[in-house]
Design an enzyme around this catalytic site. Structure first.
Site, PDB file in Angstrom:
ATOM      1  N   HIS A  81       0.775  -1.157  -0.213  1.00 19.41           N
ATOM      2  CA  HIS A  81      -0.033  -0.164  -0.149  1.00 19.41           C
ATOM      3  C   HIS A  81       0.910   1.167   0.080  1.00 19.41           C
ATOM      4  O   HIS A  81       0.655   2.097  -0.800  1.00 19.41           O
ATOM      5  CB  HIS A  81      -0.858  -0.009   1.169  1.00 19.41           C
ATOM      6  CG  HIS A  81      -2.010  -1.316   1.248  1.00 19.41           C
ATOM      7  ND1 HIS A  81      -2.579  -1.620   2.444  1.00 19.41           N
ATOM      8  CD2 HIS A  81      -2.031  -2.164   0.305  1.00 19.41           C
ATOM      9  CE1 HIS A  81      -3.179  -2.654   2.190  1.00 19.41           C
ATOM     10  NE2 HIS A  81      -3.063  -3.141   0.809  1.00 19.41           N
ATOM     11  N   HIS A 238      -9.124  -2.242  -4.840  1.00 21.95           N
ATOM     12  CA  HIS A 238      -8.164  -2.791  -3.957  1.00 21.95           C
ATOM     13  C   HIS A 238      -7.120  -3.501  -4.736  1.00 21.95           C
ATOM     14  O   HIS A 238      -5.974  -3.399  -4.406  1.00 21.95           O
ATOM     15  CB  HIS A 238      -8.468  -3.155  -2.626  1.00 21.95           C
ATOM     16  CG  HIS A 238      -7.504  -3.107  -1.791  1.00 21.95           C
ATOM     17  ND1 HIS A 238      -6.768  -2.153  -0.945  1.00 21.95           N
ATOM     18  CD2 HIS A 238      -6.810  -4.295  -1.406  1.00 21.95           C
ATOM     19  CE1 HIS A 238      -5.894  -2.570  -0.239  1.00 21.95           C
ATOM     20  NE2 HIS A 238      -5.780  -3.878  -0.623  1.00 21.95           N
ATOM     21  N   ASP A 242      -3.090  -3.084  -4.993  1.00 23.28           N
ATOM     22  CA  ASP A 242      -2.135  -3.962  -4.658  1.00 23.28           C
ATOM     23  C   ASP A 242      -1.361  -4.220  -5.795  1.00 23.28           C
ATOM     24  O   ASP A 242       0.162  -4.221  -5.627  1.00 23.28           O
ATOM     25  CB  ASP A 242      -2.491  -5.278  -4.285  1.00 23.28           C
ATOM     26  CG  ASP A 242      -3.112  -5.270  -2.832  1.00 23.28           C
ATOM     27  OD1 ASP A 242      -3.005  -4.310  -2.118  1.00 23.28           O
ATOM     28  OD2 ASP A 242      -3.941  -6.308  -2.519  1.00 23.28           O
ATOM     29  N   HIS A 265      -0.663 -11.131  -4.960  1.00 16.09           N
ATOM     30  CA  HIS A 265       0.749 -10.741  -4.876  1.00 16.09           C
ATOM     31  C   HIS A 265       1.996 -11.618  -5.649  1.00 16.09           C
ATOM     32  O   HIS A 265       2.808 -11.154  -6.496  1.00 16.09           O
ATOM     33  CB  HIS A 265       1.325 -10.626  -3.339  1.00 16.09           C
ATOM     34  CG  HIS A 265       0.446  -9.499  -2.544  1.00 16.09           C
ATOM     35  ND1 HIS A 265       0.130  -8.416  -2.973  1.00 16.09           N
ATOM     36  CD2 HIS A 265      -0.373  -9.877  -1.643  1.00 16.09           C
ATOM     37  CE1 HIS A 265      -0.521  -7.637  -2.189  1.00 16.09           C
ATOM     38  NE2 HIS A 265      -0.954  -8.668  -1.271  1.00 16.09           N
TER      39      HIS A 265
END
Length: 304
Positions: A81, A238, A242, A265
């Site tokens: 973030h 969101h 990321d 991720h």
């Protein structure tokens, strides 16, 4: 796109709790010289062992957050973030000093970090800035998720998610990062999780600092947070946030069109690894000065 490297004008501080560790953390954002990049410094360990470059080569874990570490075994979790905010505000060089193992969650979005950078101000360093220009398509596909990047004149992300939850279901959004799109449309989107998963995650060492103050909580067919959502599609926004933060671990802005399907991720990092493994897939591009009519902090709102 800003043509000159930048750092923060003055030191600024914030305090918060780590989303996964639950540890209270004080964090400072400090100016840094040209070509030094983003460096994370743990002040609660010895100076000789506490510094970690925020680069792909230092990613040591990607389960539920991006964790970076060094050869001394020192780690910092949930950097994505903050990295997204630094990317979105065009900060190339900075030292992130903190006295704990995780970047503070703040409200679960990147907006508090954007505001921290705005409070610090942005200073041009007088050194030409370079971007990574993608020259041919690249992709990573594990069957359940995929992410790819293609040559483009600017940075954009098209993202689609799908959850077995009526609250989220299928969401998709495409963002072209210009004219304040990151600050206005992506930075406010908060991380999220399911109430049914909390105890299991906490037993595994995750979500120990999660609360309605720093995450969206989903309980079967409803959002628990009293104020509801900031956007109807806050969840996919969101995920884009990321992705922006993970890709900034390349160490420079990227010129590419990114298309992701249920990526997380690990896949984001794998895409960067695939790019760096193929030296013919990218080159360095000196950003021309004429691309930057205004080098003021406000100009940074147009994504880097």
């Amino acid at each position: 796109m800003r043509a000159i490297q930048a750092t923060v004008e003055r030191p600024v501080q914030c305090r918060g709790v780590g989303l996964h560790s639950g540890v209270a953390v004080a964090m400072s954002l400090l100016p840094a010289p040209p070509d030094s990049g983003i460096r994370v410094r743990r002040t609660d360990v010895s100076p000789e062992t506490g510094e970690i470059p925020a680069r792909l080569a230092h990613v040591v874990n990607a389960r539920l957050s991006t964790v970076i570490g060094n050869r001394h075994g020192v780690t910092v979790a949930t950097v994505e973030h903050l990295m997204a905010a630094l990317a979105g505000m065009g900060v190339d060089n900075a030292v992130v000093a903190l006295d704990g193992p995780e970047i503070p969650a703040m409200d679960g979005s990147a907006t508090p970090f954007v505001e921290l950078i705005e409070r610090a101000g942005i200073r041009d360093l007088g050194t030409r800035r370079r971007a990574i220009r993608v020259r041919k398509p690249l992709s990573v596909d594990n069957g359940e998720s995929s992410i790819s990047m293609m040559p483009a004149d600017a940075f954009s992300i098209e993202f689609q998610i799908e959850f077995d939850s009526p609250v989220i279901a299928r969401q998709a959004r495409c963002i072209e990062f210009a004219n304040g799109a990151f600050v206005d449309d992506i930075a406010p989107a908060r991380t999220f999780g399911f109430v049914d998963d909390v105890e299991r995650l906490r037993r595994a060492g995750f979500a120990r600092g999660a609360s309605l103050d720093n995450a969206i909580a989903i309980d079967r067919e409803r959002v628990v947070n009293p104020d509801g959502l900031r956007f109807d599609d806050e969840f996919v926004r969101h995920k884009i946030l990321d992705c922006v933060g993970d890709l900034y671990l390349a160490g420079a802005p990227i010129l590419a069109r990114v298309v992701a399907m249920r990526s997380g991720h690990a896949a984001n990092h794998d895409l960067l690894r695939a790019m760096f493994a193929d030296r013919n897939s990218w080159d360095w591009w000196d950003i021309p000065r004429e691309d930057t009519a205004d080098e003021t902090p406000l100009a940074a709102r147009a994504f880097g």
